[in-house]
Design an enzyme around this catalytic site. Structure first.
Site, mmCIF file in Angstrom:
data_model
loop_
_atom_site.group_PDB
_atom_site.id
_atom_site.type_symbol
_atom_site.label_atom_id
_atom_site.label_comp_id
_atom_site.label_asym_id
_atom_site.label_seq_id
_atom_site.Cartn_x
_atom_site.Cartn_y
_atom_site.Cartn_z
ATOM 1 N N HIS A 174 0.798 -1.326 0.179
ATOM 2 C CA HIS A 174 0.196 -0.016 0.109
ATOM 3 C C HIS A 174 0.898 1.268 0.021
ATOM 4 O O HIS A 174 2.113 1.018 0.251
ATOM 5 C CB HIS A 174 -1.013 -0.063 1.174
ATOM 6 C CG HIS A 174 -0.567 0.061 2.612
ATOM 7 N ND1 HIS A 174 -0.099 -1.239 3.221
ATOM 8 C CD2 HIS A 174 0.122 1.003 3.316
ATOM 9 C CE1 HIS A 174 0.694 -0.709 4.240
ATOM 10 N NE2 HIS A 174 0.551 0.508 4.246
ATOM 11 N N HIS A 191 4.121 7.076 3.588
ATOM 12 C CA HIS A 191 4.847 5.806 3.470
ATOM 13 C C HIS A 191 4.613 5.091 2.304
ATOM 14 O O HIS A 191 3.276 5.014 1.972
ATOM 15 C CB HIS A 191 5.257 5.343 4.881
ATOM 16 C CG HIS A 191 3.947 4.540 5.565
ATOM 17 N ND1 HIS A 191 3.197 4.907 6.442
ATOM 18 C CD2 HIS A 191 3.442 3.163 5.251
ATOM 19 C CE1 HIS A 191 2.315 4.153 6.753
ATOM 20 N NE2 HIS A 191 2.413 3.187 6.167
ATOM 21 N N GLU A 210 7.650 0.979 4.858
ATOM 22 C CA GLU A 210 7.065 -0.043 5.840
ATOM 23 C C GLU A 210 7.429 -1.270 5.118
ATOM 24 O O GLU A 210 7.142 -1.462 4.035
ATOM 25 C CB GLU A 210 5.560 0.095 6.175
ATOM 26 C CG GLU A 210 4.908 -0.896 6.949
ATOM 27 C CD GLU A 210 3.415 -0.641 7.109
ATOM 28 O OE1 GLU A 210 2.752 0.214 6.468
ATOM 29 O OE2 GLU A 210 2.789 -1.162 7.971
#
Ligand code: CO
Length: 134
Positions: A7, A79, A130
């Site tokens: 994502h 992010h 991440e």
């Protein structure tokens, strides 16, 4: 080592407005909001065919995205999340390469109930990364 883009996370100053914009203007499928007190955020996912957009809003006093929104009042990309097969192996490889892991370096449970880690943006072209084990 990194695999799919899981994502892209966007910090939003107004969650309802963000959800409505993705639903109504962009015609996307958006999840209900989920509170993640361990991470200090409320999230909602925009489900796209090839990836997701994670809408992030601060939750509680010590949210990690409060300062981001203070600097970026209209919101912005916070992010990107890449999938890895083995998060501890990925972490050890990155440490060996001299990269910095945020926090205590131990994976936390992320928004999908899977282990996640965050990498230092200064080591990655100014981008907060991440990693999520899938
Ligand atoms: Co995320």
């Amino acid at each position: 080592m990194i695999e799919r883009l899981n994502h892209i996370a966007i910090a939003v100053p107004d969650m309802d407005a963000a959800i409505n914009m993705y639903r109504d203007a962009l015609g996307a499928d958006v999840s209900e909001t989920i509170d993640l007190p361990d991470h200090g955020v409320t999230v909602a996912f925009v489900n796209l065919e090839n990836t997701k957009i994670e809408l992030l809003h601060p939750l509680g006093d010590k949210s990690p995205i409060t300062s981001y929104l203070q600097k970026n009042g209209a919101g912005g990309i916070h992010h990107v999340c890449y999938e890895v097969g083995d998060i501890l192996k990925a972490r050890d490889h990155l440490i060996e390469k001299g990269m910095r892991i945020l926090g205590d370096g131990e994976p936390k449970t992320g928004a999908h109930g899977k282990p996640v880690l965050f990498l230092h943006p200064k080591d990655f072209l100014g981008t907060l990364i991440e990693l999520e084990e899938v």
